[in-house]
Motif scaffolding. Structure first.
Motif, mmCIF file in Angstrom:
data_model
loop_
_atom_site.group_PDB
_atom_site.id
_atom_site.type_symbol
_atom_site.label_atom_id
_atom_site.label_comp_id
_atom_site.label_asym_id
_atom_site.label_seq_id
_atom_site.Cartn_x
_atom_site.Cartn_y
_atom_site.Cartn_z
ATOM 1 N N GLU A 85 -12.398 -12.453 -6.490
ATOM 2 C CA GLU A 85 -12.422 -10.902 -6.368
ATOM 3 C C GLU A 85 -12.859 -10.537 -5.077
ATOM 4 O O GLU A 85 -12.407 -9.901 -4.365
ATOM 5 N N LEU A 86 -13.763 -11.198 -4.462
ATOM 6 C CA LEU A 86 -14.577 -11.247 -3.264
ATOM 7 C C LEU A 86 -13.454 -11.418 -2.068
ATOM 8 O O LEU A 86 -13.115 -10.725 -1.074
ATOM 9 N N LYS A 87 -12.664 -12.821 -2.625
ATOM 10 C CA LYS A 87 -11.682 -13.043 -1.519
ATOM 11 C C LYS A 87 -10.699 -11.941 -1.534
ATOM 12 O O LYS A 87 -10.076 -11.593 -0.312
ATOM 13 N N SER A 88 -10.162 -11.382 -2.713
ATOM 14 C CA SER A 88 -9.256 -10.431 -2.658
ATOM 15 C C SER A 88 -9.665 -9.193 -1.547
ATOM 16 O O SER A 88 -8.623 -8.513 -1.009
ATOM 17 N N ALA B 180 -6.200 -6.434 6.014
ATOM 18 C CA ALA B 180 -4.866 -5.921 5.948
ATOM 19 C C ALA B 180 -4.723 -5.090 7.429
ATOM 20 O O ALA B 180 -5.600 -4.491 7.703
ATOM 21 N N LYS B 181 -3.424 -5.061 7.743
ATOM 22 C CA LYS B 181 -2.979 -4.276 8.967
ATOM 23 C C LYS B 181 -3.063 -2.795 8.887
ATOM 24 O O LYS B 181 -3.345 -2.017 9.710
ATOM 25 N N ALA B 182 -2.849 -2.403 7.434
ATOM 26 C CA ALA B 182 -2.862 -0.816 7.197
ATOM 27 C C ALA B 182 -4.196 -0.233 7.833
ATOM 28 O O ALA B 182 -5.151 -0.785 7.704
ATOM 29 N N LYS B 183 -4.024 1.150 8.509
ATOM 30 C CA LYS B 183 -5.261 1.621 9.014
ATOM 31 C C LYS B 183 -5.892 2.283 7.884
ATOM 32 O O LYS B 183 -7.182 2.371 7.935
ATOM 33 N N ILE B 184 -5.234 3.021 6.900
ATOM 34 C CA ILE B 184 -5.912 3.670 5.736
ATOM 35 C C ILE B 184 -5.649 2.811 4.392
ATOM 36 O O ILE B 184 -4.499 2.748 4.261
ATOM 37 N N SER B 185 -6.611 2.316 3.775
ATOM 38 C CA SER B 185 -6.068 1.853 2.499
ATOM 39 C C SER B 185 -7.262 2.101 1.422
ATOM 40 O O SER B 185 -8.561 2.195 1.916
ATOM 41 N N VAL B 186 -6.936 2.091 0.145
ATOM 42 C CA VAL B 186 -7.912 2.412 -1.090
ATOM 43 C C VAL B 186 -7.775 1.339 -1.884
ATOM 44 O O VAL B 186 -6.864 0.759 -2.182
ATOM 45 N N CYS B 187 -8.998 0.932 -2.437
ATOM 46 C CA CYS B 187 -9.201 -0.113 -3.530
ATOM 47 C C CYS B 187 -9.829 0.391 -4.663
ATOM 48 O O CYS B 187 -10.771 1.254 -4.584
ATOM 49 N N LEU B 188 -9.426 0.352 -5.883
ATOM 50 C CA LEU B 188 -10.130 0.621 -6.964
ATOM 51 C C LEU B 188 -10.579 -0.575 -7.897
ATOM 52 O O LEU B 188 -9.811 -1.291 -8.281
ATOM 53 N N LEU C 99 -1.650 5.250 -1.248
ATOM 54 C CA LEU C 99 -2.709 4.540 -0.412
ATOM 55 C C LEU C 99 -3.462 3.515 -1.171
ATOM 56 O O LEU C 99 -4.259 2.660 -0.517
ATOM 57 N N VAL C 100 -3.589 3.373 -2.743
ATOM 58 C CA VAL C 100 -4.223 2.435 -3.477
ATOM 59 C C VAL C 100 -3.526 1.102 -3.443
ATOM 60 O O VAL C 100 -2.534 0.872 -4.253
ATOM 61 N N ALA C 101 -3.735 0.387 -2.437
ATOM 62 C CA ALA C 101 -2.966 -1.027 -2.142
ATOM 63 C C ALA C 101 -3.810 -2.089 -3.216
ATOM 64 O O ALA C 101 -2.895 -3.039 -3.356
ATOM 65 N N LEU C 102 -4.887 -1.911 -3.715
ATOM 66 C CA LEU C 102 -5.371 -2.749 -4.576
ATOM 67 C C LEU C 102 -6.135 -2.392 -5.652
ATOM 68 O O LEU C 102 -6.906 -1.419 -5.565
ATOM 69 N N ARG C 103 -5.747 -2.772 -6.995
ATOM 70 C CA ARG C 103 -6.590 -2.506 -8.210
ATOM 71 C C ARG C 103 -7.145 -3.718 -8.756
ATOM 72 O O ARG C 103 -6.439 -4.701 -9.038
ATOM 73 N N ILE C 104 -8.539 -3.819 -8.833
ATOM 74 C CA ILE C 104 -9.049 -4.865 -9.668
ATOM 75 C C ILE C 104 -9.632 -4.467 -10.708
ATOM 76 O O ILE C 104 -10.593 -3.810 -10.846
#
Length: 757
Positions: A223-226, A233-241, A340-345
């Motif tokens: 999870e930490l690696k992800s 990542a290149k995106a200027k704005i990104s959200v992770c949940l 914007l939610v690029a990653l869900r863990i």
């Protein structure tokens, strides 16, 4: 904000004093008051005490670095400045390179300053760096300072780079429920919780709180690696949940990422008081904003994310990390915001057959023995017995419960009851209840008063002085059996920390303690205590969300009953209590554990309503709550009653009550669709469209957006019945309407912004 006697404290070595004195004189000539030892400490003054006073009384600390190295006093001054910067969460240090000095010299003062941009003087006679330094100390508009640099044809290239680094930031401003984000000068650093607390093996909050880091983190490497890949990542704005139940380690994982990113030049942490106007510096590599439990303030969190989706690309990367139990509030987001939610863990419990779980148990055992200063022995459970314990319940595989098991065995090697809920109750009894009862006895106050206050603090997170006064007065007025001490008495107890009584942490401990006081101590007065705790909160909506989480943890995680019925019975007969509580429960993402309470208060208010309009409003809300709890037929009957009332009201005064009728018909359509009554749902939404078209003819600015929403819902109903031609006609009408709304620049509520993407 703190008032300071000096604009700047000047830190330097003796060898650099001539150059530093020249720069400082130029600052003072521009109206800035600077603390310079040569000017402000007299020969007979106490040198160190005056230096300390100068540092405290200065808003900014200028650290001058020359070619002569770092002096011992300068090193101490830097350490104090860094500590203040961390404690006050506000950047106050500006490194300044004197002619001939190298940027690499900054790291000699502290590794925390490594990679930091400094204002560089290539030539002491150049007026431009003097002007820029004065502007930074004074807090001038960054655009004005940038313009000064651009106007100088021969300005050094690194001057604008330094200015952009030190004066860049993000500014959050609220207008009602809507959030606006812009780039500007940062003022507040993002906060990483204090991880330097002293060891306290006699505190269960210390032993189980993630901030104590009793052991290293096990089993979260993937999870930490992800998360690092997401940040890079290149995106200027990104959200992770990150989603997960209490005790799986969401918060620790998030702030471990924050610490590691900070070492790479990021500004990272949690924004305190998200609902307030805030601004903070952006890091040279990017900014990580951690938002814990966004479901406690879903409208604010959603508005913040929607604002991010609309803002231009920032100069540096911006990452938003959301920590949530289930992520339900994301269902309300617009399409562009959700993108914007690029990653869900989904953070699970540790696997029973994973070596990380066993390694965590053994390491916790070893660390506890060190803390307790006992002779080192092997864990009391062999690996196979430990595996069997883990396989009994998912709860036993959460890192928090593994630590709790270790503590329980350390306390009582012969313990037989090792189920998760028994372990938590034993620890709460040993470390909190017994201790607080003994402290109350010494103070000669009610034996259970401190236990009750510690538990009630969980509802709002903490009880400050004003709320505590209310709670003491309310409990006395209601003549509750457990008598609370006076505020003066409480200030002398172990509960009183930094001007308030804090909730027991982690959450599972608070849930168990609250369940204990309500079921074992309060008895038939548990409803009164629950209500008083909610009413005393500064923000009852946020407190009710925390309250819902406590109930969830008690019922679903610890398998303990919660006397919610007693709260309902206490509140519903009293109109004032009922109205206060109902207003706190008006949220789009209400916790499922609070649905029975919300339904009961709505039913009580409905019975007390003395006007048809109020009855219709309560019936509409009641229908939504009943549907959420799975009571579809009751929900349908409630909204049908609301529609009948609104029909009669609109017949008598269409201009006043037509909007209420359309709203109720819209809800009726949803309820009928839920029950499989597709044709009836279609007819209901068609009637809502007809009403809103009539209203929009009279006042398009007021009712155009509502009409657009009804047309969209109509298109969905038509699609369900395969009425393709009618659907295409409706969509064409919707597109025309949306364009008219955009052309006329009509303000659209944030909750409907998705329709205009």
């Amino acid at each position: 904000m703190v008032d300071h006697r000096f604009h700047a404290f000047v830190s330097h070595t003796t060898a650099d004093k001539p150059a530093v004195e020249k720069i400082t004189a130029r600052l003072e000539a521009q109206g800035l008051r600077c603390f310079l030892d040569k000017w402000d400490i007299l020969p007979r003054d106490q040198w160190l005490r005056n230096l300390e006073t100068g540092l405290t009384d200065s808003r900014t600390i200028l650290i001058f670095i020359g070619t002569h190295g770092v002096g011992p006093y300068q090193q101490a001054e830097t350490d104090v400045a860094l500590r203040r910067q961390i404690e006050q969460r506000q950047d106050c240090i500006i490194p300044v390179l004197l002619p001939g000095a190298s940027p690499e010299d900054i790291s000699k003062l502290s590794p925390f300053l490594q990679g930091t941009h400094a204002l560089r003087f290539h030539n002491l006679d150049d007026p431009l760096p003097h002007l820029i330094l004065a502007g930074m100390v004074r807090g001038d508009d960054p655009d004005h300072l940038r313009q000064l640099i651009r106007e100088q044809a021969n300005a050094p290239d690194d001057l604008l780079q330094t200015l952009n680094y030190w004066l860049s930031g993000l500014h959050i401003q609220w207008q009602g429920e809507e959030c606006h984000i812009s780039e500007g000068r940062g003022e507040f650093c993002l906060r990483i919780p204090d991880l330097s607390a002293s060891h306290n093996p006699d505190s269960i909050a210390y032993l189980l709180d993630w901030k104590s880091r009793l052991t290293k983190m096990f089993g979260r490497e993937n999870e930490l690696k992800s998360l690092h890949s997401w940040a890079d990542a290149k995106a200027k704005i990104s959200v992770c949940l990150i989603m997960g139940e209490g005790g799986v380690g969401k918060t620790r994982l998030a702030f471990m990422l924050a610490e590691q990113l900070k070492e790479k030049g990021w500004q990272a942490g949690e924004a305190q008081g998200l609902e307030l106007e805030r601004c903070w510096y952006t890091g040279s590599s990017g900014t990580l904003l951690v938002i814990d439990y966004p479901e406690q303030r879903p409208d604010k969190a959603a508005s913040l994310l929607e604002s991010l989706a609309l803002m231009p690309e920032p100069a540096r990367k911006l990452r938003i990390l959301l920590l949530s139990r289930n992520g339900d509030f994301l269902q309300k987001l617009t399409q562009s915001t959700d993108s914007l939610v690029a990653l869900r863990i989904e953070l699970p419990s540790l696997a029973a057959n994973d070596s990380a779980s066993w390694d965590l148990f053994r390491e916790a055992w070893r660390r506890l023995q060190e803390l307790k200063q006992v002779h080192s022995t092997a864990p009391l459970l062999a690996q196979e017995s430990y595996r069997q314990w883990q396989q009994k319940k998912d709860l036993h595989r959460r890192p928090l419960l593994i630590l709790a098991l270790t503590i329980r065995l350390m306390l009582d090697p012969n313990a037989k009851e090792l189920g998760g809920k028994e372990i938590i109750r034993d620890l709460v009894q040993k470390y909190e209840i017994i201790r607080l009862k003994a402290e109350a006895k010494k103070l000669n106050v009610d034996e259970y008063s401190l236990v009750m206050l510690r538990a009630v603090a969980a509802i709002s997170g903490q009880i400050e002085s004003e709320a505590l006064r209310y709670l003491i007065e309310a409990s006395a007025k209601l003549n509750l059996d457990i008598k609370l001490p006076t505020l003066r008495q409480l200030k002398g107890t172990s509960l009183w920390i930094n001007g308030s009584i804090h909730a027991l942490q982690p959450d599972l401990l608070s849930a168990d303690l609250m369940d204990y006081v309500l079921t074992e101590l309060a008895g038939d007065q548990s409803g009164a205590w629950q209500y008083c705790g909610l009413e005393a909160a500064t923000n009852t909506a946020v407190a009710s969300s925390i309250f819902g989480r406590l109930i969830h943890d008690a019922q679903n995680t610890l398998d303990r009953p919660w006397p919610l019925r007693s709260l309902i019975d206490w509140v519903c007969p009293d109109p004032e209590r009922c109205e206060k509580l109902a207003s706190a429960l008006v949220r789009n993402t209400l916790e499922r554990t609070l649905l029975p309470l919300a339904i009961a208060t709505n039913q009580a208010l409905l019975a007390q309503a003395d006007s048809p309009q109020m009855q219709a409003q309560f019936l509409n809300t009641l229908s939504i709550r009943l549907a959420a709890s799975g009571e579809r037929e009751a929900a349908l009957q409630a909204i049908k009653r609301a529609v009948d009332i609104c029909k009669q009201l609109a017949k008598e005064n269409f201009a006043a009550f037509g909007p209420d009728l359309a709203r109720s018909l819209n809800t009726l359509s949803n309820r009928q669709a839920d029950n499989g009554e597709r044709e009836a749902a279609l007819q209901a939404i068609k009637r809502a469209v007809d009403i809103r078209e009539q209203l929009a003819k009279e006042n398009f600015a007021a009712y155009g957006p509502d009409l657009a929403k009804s047309l969209y819902n109509l298109s969905i109903r038509l699609a369900k019945l395969d009425k393709t031609k009618e659907k295409m006609e409706t969509m064409a009408k919707l597109e025309t309407l949306k364009q008219q709304i955009l052309d006329e620049q009509i303000q659209v509520p944030a909750s409907m912004a998705w329709l205009f993407e």
